[in-house]
Design a protein around this motif. Structure first.
Motif, short mmCIF file in Angstrom:
data_model
loop_
_atom_site.label_atom_id
_atom_site.label_comp_id
_atom_site.label_asym_id
_atom_site.label_seq_id
_atom_site.Cartn_x
_atom_site.Cartn_y
_atom_site.Cartn_z
N SER A 50 4.32 5.22 -4.92
CA SER A 50 3.23 5.78 -4.13
C SER A 50 3.08 5.04 -2.80
O SER A 50 2.83 5.65 -1.76
N VAL A 51 3.24 3.71 -2.82
CA VAL A 51 3.14 2.94 -1.58
C VAL A 51 4.35 3.22 -0.69
O VAL A 51 4.22 3.36 0.54
N HIS A 52 5.53 3.33 -1.28
CA HIS A 52 6.72 3.67 -0.49
C HIS A 52 6.55 5.03 0.20
O HIS A 52 6.96 5.21 1.35
N GLU A 53 5.93 5.97 -0.50
CA GLU A 53 5.79 7.33 0.02
C GLU A 53 4.67 7.45 1.05
O GLU A 53 4.81 8.15 2.06
N LYS A 54 3.53 6.76 0.79
CA LYS A 54 2.33 7.00 1.60
C LYS A 54 1.95 5.83 2.48
O LYS A 54 1.02 5.94 3.29
N GLY A 55 2.63 4.71 2.34
CA GLY A 55 2.28 3.54 3.12
C GLY A 55 1.24 2.68 2.41
O GLY A 55 0.85 2.97 1.26
N PRO A 56 0.76 1.63 3.08
CA PRO A 56 -0.12 0.65 2.41
C PRO A 56 -1.58 1.07 2.33
O PRO A 56 -2.48 0.27 2.57
N TYR A 57 -1.82 2.34 1.98
CA TYR A 57 -3.20 2.84 1.91
C TYR A 57 -4.00 2.18 0.79
O TYR A 57 -5.23 2.24 0.78
N ILE A 58 -3.31 1.53 -0.16
CA ILE A 58 -4.03 0.88 -1.26
C ILE A 58 -4.65 -0.44 -0.85
O ILE A 58 -5.44 -1.02 -1.61
N VAL A 59 -4.34 -0.93 0.35
CA VAL A 59 -4.95 -2.18 0.85
C VAL A 59 -6.26 -1.78 1.52
O VAL A 59 -6.32 -1.50 2.71
N ILE A 60 -7.34 -1.74 0.75
CA ILE A 60 -8.56 -1.07 1.18
C ILE A 60 -9.65 -2.02 1.67
O ILE A 60 -10.72 -1.57 2.08
N ALA A 61 -9.37 -3.32 1.65
CA ALA A 61 -10.30 -4.31 2.18
C ALA A 61 -9.48 -5.55 2.53
O ALA A 61 -8.36 -5.71 2.03
N PRO A 62 -10.00 -6.42 3.38
CA PRO A 62 -9.22 -7.62 3.72
C PRO A 62 -8.81 -8.41 2.49
O PRO A 62 -9.65 -8.83 1.69
N GLY A 63 -7.50 -8.58 2.33
CA GLY A 63 -6.97 -9.38 1.23
C GLY A 63 -6.93 -8.70 -0.12
O GLY A 63 -6.56 -9.31 -1.11
N PHE A 64 -7.27 -7.39 -0.18
CA PHE A 64 -7.43 -6.72 -1.47
C PHE A 64 -6.63 -5.42 -1.53
O PHE A 64 -6.80 -4.54 -0.68
N ALA A 65 -5.75 -5.31 -2.53
CA ALA A 65 -4.98 -4.09 -2.76
C ALA A 65 -5.38 -3.49 -4.10
O ALA A 65 -5.45 -4.20 -5.11
N PHE A 66 -5.62 -2.18 -4.11
CA PHE A 66 -6.03 -1.47 -5.32
C PHE A 66 -4.91 -0.52 -5.71
O PHE A 66 -4.82 0.61 -5.24
N ALA A 67 -4.03 -0.99 -6.57
CA ALA A 67 -2.83 -0.24 -6.95
C ALA A 67 -3.17 0.80 -8.01
O ALA A 67 -3.89 0.52 -8.97
N HIS A 68 -2.61 2.02 -7.83
CA HIS A 68 -2.85 3.09 -8.80
C HIS A 68 -1.88 4.22 -8.50
O HIS A 68 -1.21 4.24 -7.47
N ALA A 69 -1.83 5.19 -9.40
CA ALA A 69 -1.05 6.40 -9.21
C ALA A 69 -1.77 7.53 -9.92
O ALA A 69 -2.83 7.33 -10.53
N ARG A 70 -1.22 8.71 -9.84
CA ARG A 70 -1.85 9.87 -10.47
C ARG A 70 -1.87 9.71 -12.00
O ARG A 70 -0.96 9.10 -12.57
N PRO A 71 -2.87 10.28 -12.66
CA PRO A 71 -2.83 10.33 -14.13
C PRO A 71 -1.57 11.04 -14.60
O PRO A 71 -1.11 12.01 -14.00
N SER A 72 -0.98 10.51 -15.66
CA SER A 72 0.26 11.09 -16.17
C SER A 72 0.39 10.75 -17.66
O SER A 72 -0.43 10.02 -18.21
N GLU A 73 1.45 11.25 -18.25
CA GLU A 73 1.71 10.94 -19.66
C GLU A 73 2.00 9.47 -19.87
O GLU A 73 1.92 8.97 -21.00
N ALA A 74 2.36 8.77 -18.80
CA ALA A 74 2.63 7.33 -18.91
C ALA A 74 1.36 6.51 -19.08
O ALA A 74 1.43 5.33 -19.43
N VAL A 75 0.20 7.13 -18.84
CA VAL A 75 -1.08 6.44 -19.04
C VAL A 75 -1.56 6.70 -20.47
O VAL A 75 -1.78 7.84 -20.86
N LEU A 76 -1.70 5.63 -21.23
CA LEU A 76 -2.09 5.75 -22.63
C LEU A 76 -3.61 5.74 -22.79
O LEU A 76 -4.15 6.39 -23.67
N ARG A 77 -4.28 4.98 -21.95
CA ARG A 77 -5.74 4.93 -21.93
C ARG A 77 -6.16 4.34 -20.60
O ARG A 77 -5.34 3.76 -19.89
N THR A 78 -7.42 4.50 -20.24
CA THR A 78 -7.89 3.99 -18.96
C THR A 78 -8.09 2.48 -19.03
O THR A 78 -8.68 1.97 -19.97
#
Length: 264
Positions: A50-78
């Motif tokens: 997701s970062v390779h495709e969209k750039g560093p949009y997950i860096v949403i505050a100074p010093g802080f990255a919030f990594a995530h991707a779309r819900p998928s079958e690879a997610v077993l629970r939140t």
């Protein structure tokens, strides 16, 4: 809905981790999710992709990255993981690099983690709690701080004339947009709603967190779009005003963007 303390598993906190660049930092956060059986390896790779495709949009505050991707079958629970880095790394963000904290989210759907998102936004924006988390010596100390909660100041409504202007001249709808619609857009939504409540506009406006694909269809129903620079470039001109937000935890920055948009 789980709270922040409930979604960050006891074994999903790692402190002072040495990594070889941003990709390794995200991979480490993903492996913690794998270890506590929140998600599989495919989800970790999708966060990196997701970062390779969209750039560093997950860096949403100074010093802080919030990594995530779309819900998928690879997610077993939140669930979430928490990685504090031994040395900061560059993600390529113009304003918020370098990153010292990576929090990874795996969500079964867009609704399962909103309460935790609101808590996380509050924690990151609170200088005292953030400093305490940066200084925590053990994962147990981090978890204690995350589960400790915090009191917020009561809202201070803006004058009635501003509320009347808001009701009478707009569609009463703002979109916050990210690549996947379940992570950074929700983070921004929580901070924006805090500002609207402080203004006394909360009852008169709706804020919707969405992804880039959906935003293109929903833009005509909105007064305003708020997003990151990377996502803004991907969206292009949708025919409604767009405000780029650098720090998704900054009520001051969002307050200024709202004032400029609504001539307050």
């Amino acid at each position: 809905m789980g709270t922040l303390g409930e979604l960050v598993h006891d074994d999903a906190v790692a402190l002072d981790v040495t990594v070889d660049g941003w990709e390794d930092a995200v991979r480490h956060a993903g492996r913690l999710l794998e270890r506590v059986e929140v998600a599989g390896a495919a989800y970790t790779q999708s966060m990196i992709d997701s970062v390779h495709e969209k750039g560093p949009y997950i860096v949403i505050a100074p010093g802080f990255a919030f990594a995530h991707a779309r819900p998928s079958e690879a997610v077993l629970r939140t669930g979430m993981s928490w990685v504090r880095l031994a040395e900061p790394v560059e993600f390529g963000h113009d304003r918020n690099d370098p990153v010292t904290l990576v929090v990874a989210l795996a969500a079964k759907d867009a609704d399962a983690h909103q309460a935790a998102m609101a808590e996380l936004a509050t924690v990151i924006a609170d200088p005292e709690r953030k400093a305490a988390l940066d200084a925590a010596a053990t994962p147990d100390e981090v978890l204690e701080l995350l589960r400790g909660g915090g009191d917020e100041a009561a809202p201070e409504p803006q004058p009635e004339r501003a509320r009347q202007r808001r009701r009478g001249s707009t569609r009463n709808h703002i979109l916050t947009v990210c690549g996947n619609g379940v992570g950074t857009s929700l983070f921004l939504k929580n901070t924006l709603e805090k500002v609207l409540d402080q203004w006394g506009w909360g009852p008169y406006i709706t804020v919707e967190a969405t992804d880039t694909v959906s935003a293109r269809g929903k833009a005509k129903e909105a007064d305003l779009i708020m997003t990151s620079a990377e996502i803004g470039r991907a969206l292009g001109d949708l025919g409604v005003p767009m405000r780029i937000i650098d720090d998704f935890t900054s009520t001051k920055e969002i307050d200024a963007a709202l004032r400029a948009s609504y001539d307050v």
